[in-house]
Motif scaffolding. Structure first.
Motif, short mmCIF file in Angstrom:
data_model
loop_
_atom_site.label_atom_id
_atom_site.label_comp_id
_atom_site.label_asym_id
_atom_site.label_seq_id
_atom_site.Cartn_x
_atom_site.Cartn_y
_atom_site.Cartn_z
N UNK A 1 -2.06 0.45 92.03
CA UNK A 1 -1.04 0.62 91.00
C UNK A 1 -0.17 1.83 91.25
N UNK A 2 0.49 2.29 90.21
CA UNK A 2 1.42 3.43 90.32
C UNK A 2 0.71 4.69 90.79
N UNK A 3 -0.55 4.84 90.41
CA UNK A 3 -1.31 6.02 90.83
C UNK A 3 -1.39 6.06 92.35
N UNK A 4 -1.61 4.91 92.98
CA UNK A 4 -1.73 4.86 94.43
C UNK A 4 -0.39 5.12 95.12
N UNK A 5 0.71 4.84 94.44
CA UNK A 5 2.03 5.02 95.03
C UNK A 5 2.42 6.49 95.19
N UNK A 6 1.65 7.40 94.60
CA UNK A 6 1.96 8.82 94.67
C UNK A 6 1.92 9.33 96.11
N UNK A 7 1.03 8.82 96.89
CA UNK A 7 0.93 9.26 98.28
C UNK A 7 -0.49 9.62 98.63
N UNK A 8 -0.88 9.26 99.84
CA UNK A 8 -2.25 9.46 100.29
C UNK A 8 -2.74 10.88 100.26
N UNK A 9 -1.92 11.81 100.73
CA UNK A 9 -2.38 13.20 100.82
C UNK A 9 -2.66 13.79 99.44
N UNK A 10 -1.73 13.57 98.51
CA UNK A 10 -1.90 14.10 97.16
C UNK A 10 -3.11 13.45 96.48
N UNK B 1 0.06 14.71 90.95
CA UNK B 1 1.50 14.96 91.00
C UNK B 1 2.10 14.81 89.61
N UNK B 2 3.16 14.03 89.52
CA UNK B 2 3.83 13.81 88.24
C UNK B 2 3.22 12.65 87.46
N UNK B 3 2.31 11.92 88.07
CA UNK B 3 1.69 10.76 87.42
C UNK B 3 0.47 11.23 86.64
N UNK B 4 0.42 10.92 85.38
CA UNK B 4 -0.72 11.26 84.52
C UNK B 4 -1.15 10.00 83.79
N UNK B 5 -2.47 9.80 83.72
CA UNK B 5 -2.98 8.60 83.05
C UNK B 5 -4.34 8.88 82.45
N UNK B 6 -4.63 8.19 81.38
CA UNK B 6 -5.96 8.24 80.75
C UNK B 6 -6.65 6.94 81.13
N UNK B 7 -7.78 7.06 81.81
CA UNK B 7 -8.53 5.90 82.27
C UNK B 7 -9.68 5.58 81.34
N UNK B 8 -9.86 4.30 81.06
CA UNK B 8 -11.07 3.83 80.39
C UNK B 8 -12.07 3.59 81.52
N UNK B 9 -13.11 4.41 81.58
CA UNK B 9 -14.01 4.38 82.74
C UNK B 9 -15.38 3.83 82.39
N UNK B 10 -15.99 3.24 83.40
CA UNK B 10 -17.38 2.77 83.31
C UNK B 10 -18.12 3.35 84.50
N UNK B 11 -19.27 3.94 84.23
CA UNK B 11 -20.06 4.57 85.28
C UNK B 11 -21.49 4.07 85.19
N UNK B 12 -22.11 3.84 86.33
CA UNK B 12 -23.49 3.37 86.32
C UNK B 12 -24.29 3.91 87.48
N UNK B 13 -25.60 3.89 87.33
CA UNK B 13 -26.53 4.31 88.37
C UNK B 13 -27.33 3.10 88.83
N UNK B 14 -27.46 2.94 90.16
CA UNK B 14 -28.25 1.85 90.73
C UNK B 14 -29.02 2.40 91.93
#
Length: 118
Positions: free
Chosen positions: A66-75, A4-17
């Protein structure tokens, strides 16, 4: 990432197990930004088919806050499906050696010799 109108840059960590080559693996990740956080994991299976091809199957679970979750479940659900689809499409392309398709902007830059892939 944008929902939606919320935009963010995430610092991500990804792993394989839970590696069980060549049958399955678990892909897990988390990300944080000032707009919220996200965690997720997927159990990925590679199923050999009778025709010599391999089918990639996955089941995933994701949670955001956080604010990202407040956008709404469907979106949020729609956006997460798109992102997860992109991840597994790219994985399948890498595994098969198929060319990785990029966005229009990267393709245009590639045409003009400014980087990107065609």
């Amino acid at each position: 990432v944008g929902v939606g109108m919320i935009r963010a840059r995430f610092a991500a960590r990804v792993g394989l197990t839970d590696l069980d080559p060549p049958h399955s693996l678990k892909l897990s990740g988390s990300g944080n930004s000032p707009m919220g956080s996200a965690t997720g994991s997927a159990k990925v299976r590679f199923v050999e088919l009778d025709n010599g091809h391999t089918r990639l199957e996955y089941v995933y679970d994701a949670a955001v806050s956080g604010k990202v979750a407040a956008v709404g479940g469907r979106m949020l659900q729609s956006a997460s499906k798109v992102i997860i689809g992109q991840i597994f499409t790219r994985l399948a392309q890498r595994l098969t050696g198929a060319p990785v398709r990029t966005g229009l902007w990267q393709r245009l830059l590639g045409l003009f010799g400014k980087g990107g892939t065609q």
